[in-house]
Write an enzyme that holds these catalytic residues in place. Structure first.
Site, PDB file in Angstrom:
ATOM      1  N   CYS A 143       0.861  -1.186   0.000  1.00 43.67           N
ATOM      2  CA  CYS A 143       0.000   0.000   0.000  1.00 43.67           C
ATOM      3  C   CYS A 143       0.898   1.238   0.000  1.00 43.67           C
ATOM      4  O   CYS A 143       1.684   1.458   0.921  1.00 43.67           O
ATOM      5  CB  CYS A 143      -0.885  -0.049   1.244  1.00 43.67           C
ATOM      6  N   CYS A 150      -2.445  15.522   2.633  1.00 47.08           N
ATOM      7  CA  CYS A 150      -3.526  15.485   1.637  1.00 47.08           C
ATOM      8  C   CYS A 150      -4.258  16.816   1.680  1.00 47.08           C
ATOM      9  O   CYS A 150      -4.410  17.401   2.749  1.00 47.08           O
ATOM     10  CB  CYS A 150      -4.496  14.339   1.967  1.00 47.08           C
ATOM     11  N   CYS A 381      -4.039   4.954   8.335  1.00 47.17           N
ATOM     12  CA  CYS A 381      -3.072   5.631   7.497  1.00 47.17           C
ATOM     13  C   CYS A 381      -2.796   7.045   8.008  1.00 47.17           C
ATOM     14  O   CYS A 381      -3.700   7.777   8.367  1.00 47.17           O
ATOM     15  CB  CYS A 381      -3.625   5.590   6.075  1.00 47.17           C
TER      16      CYS A 381
HETATM   17 FE1  SF4 Z   1      -7.109  12.329   1.541  1.00 46.57          FE
HETATM   18 FE2  SF4 Z   1      -7.688  10.639   3.515  1.00 46.57          FE
HETATM   19 FE3  SF4 Z   1      -9.674  11.697   2.073  1.00 46.57          FE
HETATM   20 FE4  SF4 Z   1      -8.058   9.841   0.971  1.00 46.57          FE
HETATM   21  S1  SF4 Z   1      -9.449   9.532   2.680  1.00 46.57           S
HETATM   22  S2  SF4 Z   1      -8.720  11.806   0.066  1.00 46.57           S
HETATM   23  S3  SF4 Z   1      -6.094  10.374   1.987  1.00 46.57           S
HETATM   24  S4  SF4 Z   1      -8.238  12.826   3.416  1.00 46.57           S
END
Ligand code: SF4
Ligand code: SAH
Length: 395
Positions: A143, A150, A381
């Site tokens: 992964c 992000c 994560c």
């Molecule tokens: Fe970003 Fe987490 Fe949303 Fe995926 S789940 S788009 S990594 S904030």
């Protein structure tokens, strides 16, 4: 307006939107692949770029093929061990170039053999990579992260609490896979369909891969190259929170498997959980899934659905989900919410997950509950990176 005109107008809008996304993404470009001493990293270059680097030092194109084999098939990082290259050239290559790997600064192994790496890149930034073995079948998934942080802030996601620092470069993306392979000693790259310990790539780590499309596409093209790592496009899955205009592009250019983080079946709720939904709402997202190439059974689209207690886990939600994806070759991965400190949600009860799964399955869709791997090692994560930064700060 006639249908053809409407289509043309939409097409134009999408093109403009794609250009806007790519331009914005470029603002977060990684540093160039150069060391302080001026040497250039060969990892992450396309075949054409590799040939150009070699041409610049007066070497013929066949050298690029040779080096490609050493770098991506053999996994060699030391020019002096490249036995098909004469010593003077080995030395010249070592003066000009490096074959890099991200450096593992933390490695955690779970009781279930899931292994999580925190990799540090040349500028000190870090990202997480997780290896999830499937012991019964002698294979496993790596992964991979696509960004440091992000820009999106999905409410249940720990990475979403970190701001975007920068995109990862192609070397850093494919390098996570190569460094994980180093840890398991799986070089040279197994050829063909022979068993591989590291058999699939899932772009489901930190970041939104479709907001770093250029680097992700380059890295995956390298991973799919038959004379190197040689993973087929069916062994790569790209997970997106729903960047609709780039889904079309990824489908056309890469053709890898698609996973879509759906998580809610009504726009009011998805607007909250996955704020990107305000830009690309559910109907547009599902339409993009219907356009995605390879709609045969072997190329099912995976819908990811995080199970949040009393938020999105009712029987009615499950029935609406089935209605939304009707007719699509699809499966639904139900992911029990992986809690992190301060998260505003709880995991659905096993009974609620079971009820949801049964409704989806009865409608003809596989609905595996993704077992929460690596529970004992901060596997949500983004958590390992946060912990490591906290430790650094207190040190
Ligand atoms: Fe970003 Fe987490 Fe949303 Fe995926 S789940 S788009 S990594 S904030
Ligand atoms: N940005 C991409 C890929 C990375 S996230 C995306 O959103 O699809 C990979 C998957 O993990 C997504 O489905 C995401 O919604 C899910 N996820 C994130 N945090 C989670 C958590 N705490 N518990 C369970 N799943 C989570």
């Amino acid at each position: 307006m006639s249908d053809a005109l409407t289509d043309a107008a939409t097409q134009h809008l999408t093109e403009a939107e794609r250009a806007r996304i790519l331009a914005k993404s470029a603002l977060f470009d990684p540093p160039p692949p150069l060391l302080a001493d001026g040497r250039c990293d060969l990892v992450g270059l396309s075949r054409a770029e590799l040939a150009a680097e070699l041409a610049a030092i007066g070497e013929a194109p066949f050298r690029a093929k040779q080096l490609w084999h050493w770098i991506y098939h053999r996994g060699e990082t030391d020019f002096s061990r490249m036995s098909s290259i004469a010593r003077p050239l080995q030395q010249r290559l070592a003066q000009q170039f490096v074959i890099s790997r991200p450096e593992p600064v933390a490695v955690q192994s779970s009781q279930d053999e899931t292994r999580k790496f925190l990799f540090r890149f040349r500028d000190g930034q870090t990202a997480e990579t997780v290896y999830i073995p499937d012991r019964q079948k002698d294979r496993g998934a790596v992964c991979i992260s696509s960004q440091v942080g992000c820009t999106l802030s999905c409410r249940f996601c720990h990475t979403g609490t970190q701001t975007l620092v920068r995109n990862l470069g192609s070397a850093e993306i494919v390098g996570q896979f190569m460094a994980a392979r180093d840890a398991y000693g799986e070089w040279p790259s197994p050829v063909g369909e022979t068993p591989r310990l590291l058999s699939t790539i899932v772009l489901m780590g930190m970041g939104e891969p479709l907001y770093n499309y250029a680097n992700v596409a380059k890295a995956m093209t390298i991973a799919m190259d038959n004379e190197g790592i040689a993973l087929s496009r069916r062994r790569i899955t790209l997970s997106t929170s729903g960047v609709v205009p780039m889904m079309d592009r990824a489908g056309a250019e890469l053709g890898v498997n698609l996973a879509v983080s759906l998580h809610a079946v009504r726009d009011e709720l998805r607007d909250e959980l996955v704020p990107l939904n305000r830009k690309y709402p559910i109907a547009e997202l599902i339409a993009a899934c219907r356009r995605y190439p390879g709609a045969s059974n072997a190329r099912r689209i995976t819908f990811e659905y995080v199970m949040l207690k009393s938020i999105n886990d009712s029987a009615e939600d499950a029935r609406e989900l089935v209605r939304l994806i009707a007719g699509l070759p699809a499966k639904v991965n139900l992911i029990p919410f992986n809690p992190w400190p301060g998260a505003p949600f709880e995991t659905s009860t096993p009974a609620a997950i079971d009820r949801f799964a049964r409704i989806v399955m009865d409608a003809g869709f596989a609905s595996p509950v993704r077992s929460p791997r690596g529970r004992d090692i901060l596997a949500a994560c983004g958590q390992l990176r946060t912990q490591s930064r906290k430790e650094q700060a207190s040190a």
